[in-house]
Motif scaffolding. Structure first.
Motif, short mmCIF file in Angstrom:
data_model
loop_
_atom_site.label_atom_id
_atom_site.label_comp_id
_atom_site.label_asym_id
_atom_site.label_seq_id
_atom_site.Cartn_x
_atom_site.Cartn_y
_atom_site.Cartn_z
N VAL A 125 0.84 -1.20 0.00
CA VAL A 125 0.00 0.00 0.00
C VAL A 125 0.88 1.25 0.00
N ALA A 126 1.92 1.25 0.82
CA ALA A 126 2.82 2.40 0.90
C ALA A 126 3.50 2.65 -0.45
N ILE A 127 3.93 1.58 -1.11
CA ILE A 127 4.57 1.71 -2.42
C ILE A 127 3.59 2.33 -3.43
N GLN A 128 2.36 1.82 -3.43
CA GLN A 128 1.38 2.31 -4.39
C GLN A 128 1.03 3.78 -4.13
N VAL A 129 0.81 4.12 -2.87
CA VAL A 129 0.41 5.49 -2.52
C VAL A 129 1.51 6.47 -2.87
N GLN A 130 2.76 6.16 -2.47
CA GLN A 130 3.85 7.10 -2.71
C GLN A 130 4.18 7.21 -4.19
N SER A 131 4.07 6.11 -4.91
CA SER A 131 4.31 6.16 -6.36
C SER A 131 3.28 7.06 -7.04
N SER A 132 2.03 6.96 -6.61
CA SER A 132 0.97 7.79 -7.18
C SER A 132 1.19 9.26 -6.85
N TYR A 166 6.19 13.87 1.19
CA TYR A 166 6.60 12.83 0.24
C TYR A 166 7.90 12.17 0.71
N ILE A 167 8.78 12.95 1.30
CA ILE A 167 10.02 12.40 1.85
C ILE A 167 9.71 11.43 2.99
N ILE A 168 8.75 11.81 3.83
CA ILE A 168 8.31 10.91 4.91
C ILE A 168 7.76 9.62 4.32
N GLY A 169 7.05 9.74 3.22
CA GLY A 169 6.50 8.54 2.56
C GLY A 169 7.60 7.61 2.09
N GLN A 170 8.68 8.17 1.54
CA GLN A 170 9.80 7.33 1.12
C GLN A 170 10.49 6.70 2.33
N ALA A 171 10.55 7.43 3.42
CA ALA A 171 11.14 6.87 4.65
C ALA A 171 10.28 5.72 5.17
N GLU A 172 8.97 5.83 5.00
CA GLU A 172 8.09 4.74 5.42
C GLU A 172 8.37 3.47 4.61
N ILE A 173 8.51 3.63 3.29
CA ILE A 173 8.83 2.47 2.46
C ILE A 173 10.14 1.84 2.90
N TYR A 174 11.14 2.68 3.13
CA TYR A 174 12.46 2.18 3.56
C TYR A 174 12.34 1.44 4.89
#
Length: 268
Positions: free
Chosen positions: A167-174, A197-205
């Motif tokens: 879900v995180a990958i899909q949301v941040q990619s969108s 958006y940076i926080i979103g990438q940190a979540e994926i990581y």
């Protein structure tokens, strides 16, 4: 199986006793007692009191029982093969999981670097319209399929961590795709949006990092959720440091040990 066998044996015995009782009743009803007893004694050796119908019925029941037992064995064997196949598939997916997680980590780092440059280009909390949005990294090939297969072969509780990662990958990619499109149309791009958006990438990581021990076989338990502090640590690892990291940690309350996402969302 034992209950069915006991029921079958009881049925056969009942059928046998019924047949014997029937023959005795008819014999006494049609002949004198002495003649009946004499013929009964003579028939014991040849088992003449068991008629063709009874033998045929017992044989049919026995054949049916053997057929049912054979089918049951086949079903059990098929289930065992399927269980073993699923276990092998799960083990194979788990073995290559670290490769997918590493690719996701690099994906998050690459996108964070681009977002950081955009953030540094902001003037008075706005990204100038003259700044071009770069081409963000694409979701690594095969990663989504690999994570999807892990979900297919995990239990309901275990799969939640992988579902949240997907879900995180899909949301941040969108969001990144929308950023380029909206900025190209002249819409305002706020610095706070870039920070989120940076926080979103940190979540994926962070979500990918939390699954490394499972993928490497170092642990069998899969974490149900992240702590906000783990996302704060991920910021440092993807290149957000010094005052910017401190600012984001404070603004998004990432120093807290609260679960991300909330427990209510994890239970959904």
């Amino acid at each position: 199986m034992k209950v069915a066998l006991a029921a079958l044996v009881g049925f056969l015995l009942g059928l046998l006793l019924f047949a014997i009782g029937r023959e005795i009743w008819w014999a006494f009803a049609a002949r004198p007692v002495g003649e009946v007893v004499s013929k009964a004694l003579a028939a014991v050796g040849s088992l003449g009191w068991i008629d063709t119908t009874l033998i045929t019925g017992i044989a049919a029941i026995g054949a049916a029982y053997l057929s049912v037992r054979a089918v049951h064995a086949q079903i059990k064997q098929a289930e065992q093969i399927e269980t073993e196949r699923n276990a092998a598939k799960r083990a194979a997916n788990r073995a290559v999981l670290p490769i997918s997680l590493a690719a996701l980590s690099q994906y998050a780092e690459a996108n964070t670097s681009l977002l950081k440059r955009l953030l540094e280009s902001c003037v008075e909390q706005l990204l100038p319209k003259t700044i071009r949005i770069p081409h963000f990294a694409q979701i690594p090939s095969g990663v989504v399929a690999a994570l999807k297969e892990m979900v297919e072969y995990l239990g309901d509780t275990e799969k939640k961590a992988f579902i949240h990662l997907l879900v995180a990958i899909q949301v941040q990619s969108s969001r990144l795709a929308a950023l380029a499109e909206e900025h190209g149309r002249g819409q305002l791009t706020l610095a706070t949006n870039l920070e989120s958006y940076i926080i979103g990438q940190a979540e994926i990581y962070a979500r990918a990092a939390s699954l490394y021990n499972f993928g490497r076989g170092a642990a069998d338990e899969i974490p149900l959720g992240l702590k906000r502090s783990e996302i704060g640590s991920a910021l440092f690892l993807i290149g957000i440091r010094d005052s910017l990291k401190d600012e984001l940690v404070e603004r998004f309350n990432l120093a807290s040990d609260a679960i991300w996402p909330p427990v209510s969302e994890l239970a959904a």
